[in-house]
Design a protein around this motif. Structure first.
Motif, PDB file in Angstrom:
ATOM      1  N   GLU A  35       1.069  -0.843   0.111  1.00  0.00           N
ATOM      2  CA  GLU A  35      -0.162   0.058   0.274  1.00  0.00           C
ATOM      3  C   GLU A  35       0.894   1.260  -0.161  1.00  0.00           C
ATOM      4  O   GLU A  35       0.499   1.926  -0.519  1.00  0.00           O
ATOM      5  CB  GLU A  35      -0.750  -0.273   1.010  1.00  0.00           C
ATOM      6  CG  GLU A  35      -2.147  -0.809   1.084  1.00  0.00           C
ATOM      7  CD  GLU A  35      -2.661  -0.461   3.109  1.00  0.00           C
ATOM      8  OE1 GLU A  35      -2.626   0.571   3.576  1.00  0.00           O
ATOM      9  OE2 GLU A  35      -4.095  -2.099   3.341  1.00  0.00           O
ATOM     10  N   GLU A  36       1.986   1.019   0.925  1.00  0.00           N
ATOM     11  CA  GLU A  36       2.969   2.274   0.840  1.00  0.00           C
ATOM     12  C   GLU A  36       3.341   2.142  -0.441  1.00  0.00           C
ATOM     13  O   GLU A  36       3.502   3.297  -0.837  1.00  0.00           O
ATOM     14  CB  GLU A  36       3.572   1.893   2.351  1.00  0.00           C
ATOM     15  CG  GLU A  36       3.181   2.426   3.694  1.00  0.00           C
ATOM     16  CD  GLU A  36       4.146   2.262   4.420  1.00  0.00           C
ATOM     17  OE1 GLU A  36       5.454   1.696   4.178  1.00  0.00           O
ATOM     18  OE2 GLU A  36       3.821   2.339   5.732  1.00  0.00           O
ATOM     19  N   GLU A  39       1.119   4.336  -2.533  1.00  0.00           N
ATOM     20  CA  GLU A  39       0.803   5.731  -2.450  1.00  0.00           C
ATOM     21  C   GLU A  39       1.852   6.220  -2.824  1.00  0.00           C
ATOM     22  O   GLU A  39       1.485   7.578  -3.614  1.00  0.00           O
ATOM     23  CB  GLU A  39       0.614   5.668  -0.796  1.00  0.00           C
ATOM     24  CG  GLU A  39       0.392   6.591  -0.839  1.00  0.00           C
ATOM     25  CD  GLU A  39      -0.132   6.767   1.398  1.00  0.00           C
ATOM     26  OE1 GLU A  39      -0.025   8.094   1.726  1.00  0.00           O
ATOM     27  OE2 GLU A  39       0.057   6.134   1.404  1.00  0.00           O
TER      28      GLU A  39
END
Length: 59
Positions: A35-36, A39
């Motif tokens: 997810e990071e 992002e």
């Protein structure tokens, strides 16, 4: 039951409790890292878009 059998049973039960928790935490960490990374890529792309728009305005 002999002592070694009791110890072995305790080890097996302990591992059957600890291992699922450990692997669950590993999956959560991996998902969070993914997810990071997504992002960060989105932020980078947004920055590039703004830079391109700014460059095009000043041409």
């Amino acid at each position: 039951m002999e002592t070694w059998q009791i110890i072995l049973a305790i080890i097996i039960v302990g591992l059957s409790i600890i291992m699922p928790i450990y692997y669950s935490n590993q999956r959560k960490k991996k998902a969070k890292q993914e997810e990071e990374a997504i992002e960060r890529m989105q932020i980078r792309e947004y920055g590039r878009k703004i830079n391109d728009e700014t460059r095009n305005k000043h041409k």
